[in-house]
Design a protein around this motif. Sequence first.
Motif, PDB file in Angstrom:
ATOM      1  N   ALA A  52      93.766 105.698  61.954  1.00 52.78           N
ATOM      2  CA  ALA A  52      92.645 106.593  62.233  1.00 52.78           C
ATOM      3  C   ALA A  52      92.867 107.967  61.774  1.00 52.78           C
ATOM      4  CB  ALA A  52      92.244 106.547  63.361  1.00 52.78           C
ATOM      5  N   ARG A  53      94.028 108.611  61.839  1.00 49.07           N
ATOM      6  CA  ARG A  53      94.365 109.927  61.916  1.00 49.07           C
ATOM      7  C   ARG A  53      94.621 109.974  60.328  1.00 49.07           C
ATOM      8  NH1 ARG A  53      97.050 109.444  66.627  1.00 49.07           N
ATOM      9  NH2 ARG A  53      99.005 108.679  65.928  1.00 49.07           N
ATOM     10  N   VAL A  54      95.205 109.378  59.732  1.00 47.13           N
ATOM     11  CA  VAL A  54      95.427 109.316  58.080  1.00 47.13           C
ATOM     12  C   VAL A  54      93.946 109.520  57.469  1.00 47.13           C
ATOM     13  CG1 VAL A  54      96.478 108.315  56.116  1.00 47.13           C
ATOM     14  CG2 VAL A  54      97.781 108.427  58.229  1.00 47.13           C
ATOM     15  N   LEU A  55      93.283 108.543  57.917  1.00 50.19           N
ATOM     16  CA  LEU A  55      91.732 108.347  57.239  1.00 50.19           C
ATOM     17  C   LEU A  55      91.228 109.477  57.420  1.00 50.19           C
ATOM     18  CD1 LEU A  55      90.569 104.921  58.420  1.00 50.19           C
ATOM     19  CD2 LEU A  55      90.704 105.490  56.073  1.00 50.19           C
ATOM     20  N   SER A  56      91.288 110.240  58.805  1.00 49.70           N
ATOM     21  CA  SER A  56      90.493 111.503  58.860  1.00 49.70           C
ATOM     22  C   SER A  56      91.182 112.414  58.089  1.00 49.70           C
ATOM     23  CB  SER A  56      90.612 111.685  60.546  1.00 49.70           C
ATOM     24  OG  SER A  56      90.039 112.679  60.721  1.00 49.70           O
ATOM     25  N   LYS A  57      92.183 112.567  57.985  1.00 51.06           N
ATOM     26  CA  LYS A  57      92.940 113.655  57.251  1.00 51.06           C
ATOM     27  C   LYS A  57      92.515 113.592  55.865  1.00 51.06           C
ATOM     28  CE  LYS A  57      97.185 115.876  55.838  1.00 51.06           C
ATOM     29  NZ  LYS A  57      98.565 115.744  55.499  1.00 51.06           N
ATOM     30  N   ALA A  95      93.976 102.157  49.573  1.00 48.10           N
ATOM     31  CA  ALA A  95      93.207 101.102  49.001  1.00 48.10           C
ATOM     32  C   ALA A  95      91.834 100.938  49.789  1.00 48.10           C
ATOM     33  CB  ALA A  95      94.004 100.037  48.917  1.00 48.10           C
ATOM     34  N   ALA A  96      91.756 101.087  50.844  1.00 46.72           N
ATOM     35  CA  ALA A  96      90.564 100.935  51.879  1.00 46.72           C
ATOM     36  C   ALA A  96      89.420 102.248  51.478  1.00 46.72           C
ATOM     37  CB  ALA A  96      90.922 100.853  53.416  1.00 46.72           C
ATOM     38  N   ILE A  97      90.155 103.203  51.273  1.00 48.37           N
ATOM     39  CA  ILE A  97      89.464 104.525  51.253  1.00 48.37           C
ATOM     40  C   ILE A  97      88.658 104.215  49.826  1.00 48.37           C
ATOM     41  CG2 ILE A  97      89.587 106.982  50.442  1.00 48.37           C
ATOM     42  CD1 ILE A  97      91.678 107.039  52.459  1.00 48.37           C
ATOM     43  N   GLY A  98      89.456 104.013  48.882  1.00 52.27           N
ATOM     44  CA  GLY A  98      88.795 103.635  47.471  1.00 52.27           C
ATOM     45  C   GLY A  98      87.731 102.675  47.264  1.00 52.27           C
ATOM     46  N   LYS A  99      88.180 101.367  48.071  1.00 48.57           N
ATOM     47  CA  LYS A  99      87.638 100.359  48.030  1.00 48.57           C
ATOM     48  C   LYS A  99      86.198 100.380  48.812  1.00 48.57           C
ATOM     49  CE  LYS A  99      90.457  96.842  46.924  1.00 48.57           C
ATOM     50  NZ  LYS A  99      91.152  95.629  47.287  1.00 48.57           N
ATOM     51  N   CYS A 100      86.244 101.206  49.763  1.00 47.72           N
ATOM     52  CA  CYS A 100      84.908 101.539  50.683  1.00 47.72           C
ATOM     53  C   CYS A 100      84.251 102.729  50.272  1.00 47.72           C
ATOM     54  CB  CYS A 100      85.311 101.640  52.149  1.00 47.72           C
ATOM     55  SG  CYS A 100      85.973 100.047  52.767  1.00 47.72           S
ATOM     56  N   GLY A 101      84.729 103.634  49.462  1.00 44.24           N
ATOM     57  CA  GLY A 101      84.227 104.939  49.116  1.00 44.24           C
ATOM     58  C   GLY A 101      84.116 105.575  50.389  1.00 44.24           C
ATOM     59  N   MET A 102      85.213 105.816  51.166  1.00 45.30           N
ATOM     60  CA  MET A 102      84.963 106.654  52.073  1.00 45.30           C
ATOM     61  C   MET A 102      84.958 108.041  51.650  1.00 45.30           C
ATOM     62  SD  MET A 102      87.351 104.697  54.970  1.00 45.30           S
ATOM     63  CE  MET A 102      87.769 103.126  54.745  1.00 45.30           C
ATOM     64  N   ASP A 103      84.122 109.001  52.593  1.00 43.66           N
ATOM     65  CA  ASP A 103      84.340 110.392  52.316  1.00 43.66           C
ATOM     66  C   ASP A 103      83.987 111.074  53.785  1.00 43.66           C
ATOM     67  OD1 ASP A 103      81.461 110.280  52.572  1.00 43.66           O
ATOM     68  OD2 ASP A 103      81.209 110.394  50.517  1.00 43.66           O
ATOM     69  N   SER A 104      83.756 112.405  53.713  1.00 41.95           N
ATOM     70  CA  SER A 104      83.320 113.152  55.149  1.00 41.95           C
ATOM     71  C   SER A 104      81.929 112.695  55.624  1.00 41.95           C
ATOM     72  CB  SER A 104      83.287 114.649  54.832  1.00 41.95           C
ATOM     73  OG  SER A 104      82.134 114.891  53.676  1.00 41.95           O
ATOM     74  N   CYS A 126      86.455 112.082  57.052  1.00 38.95           N
ATOM     75  CA  CYS A 126      85.623 111.230  57.873  1.00 38.95           C
ATOM     76  C   CYS A 126      85.695 111.166  59.273  1.00 38.95           C
ATOM     77  CB  CYS A 126      85.673 109.710  57.375  1.00 38.95           C
ATOM     78  SG  CYS A 126      87.175 108.779  58.225  1.00 38.95           S
ATOM     79  N   SER A 127      84.696 110.541  60.207  1.00 33.50           N
ATOM     80  CA  SER A 127      84.697 110.708  61.463  1.00 33.50           C
ATOM     81  C   SER A 127      85.382 109.130  62.016  1.00 33.50           C
ATOM     82  CB  SER A 127      83.235 110.602  62.152  1.00 33.50           C
ATOM     83  OG  SER A 127      83.276 110.569  63.438  1.00 33.50           O
ATOM     84  N   VAL A 128      86.079 109.044  62.752  1.00 29.42           N
ATOM     85  CA  VAL A 128      86.701 107.752  62.935  1.00 29.42           C
ATOM     86  C   VAL A 128      86.630 107.569  64.469  1.00 29.42           C
ATOM     87  CG1 VAL A 128      89.080 106.440  63.186  1.00 29.42           C
ATOM     88  CG2 VAL A 128      88.450 108.060  61.322  1.00 29.42           C
TER      89      VAL A 128
END
Length: 81
Positions: free
Chosen positions: A51-56, A27-36, A60-62
């Motif tokens: 942090a590891r899941v976000l990066s995978k 949900a955070a990835i979608g709402k914040c539009g996170m990408d590489s 993105c850089s965490v």
Amino acid sequence: EDGSYIDPEELSEIDSMHYEGNDAIAAAIGKCGMDSSSTVLDIGSGFGGPARVLSKETKCSVIALELQEDVHRKAAELTER
């Protein structure tokens, strides 16, 4: 691989110390539009699961900040695997 690799999503079942698990991360990835091109600051990162899941998921850089030294060491060890 030498057999020590642990998939971040599988590990997150035990190392994410927050409610809603990976659904909250998605949900955070979608709402914040996170990408590489994104950089995320994870304050109070615990064992580093989110942090590891976000990066995978986003490449993105965490930057993970954990003040408890023993927890930080274990997070670094898990991330290296």
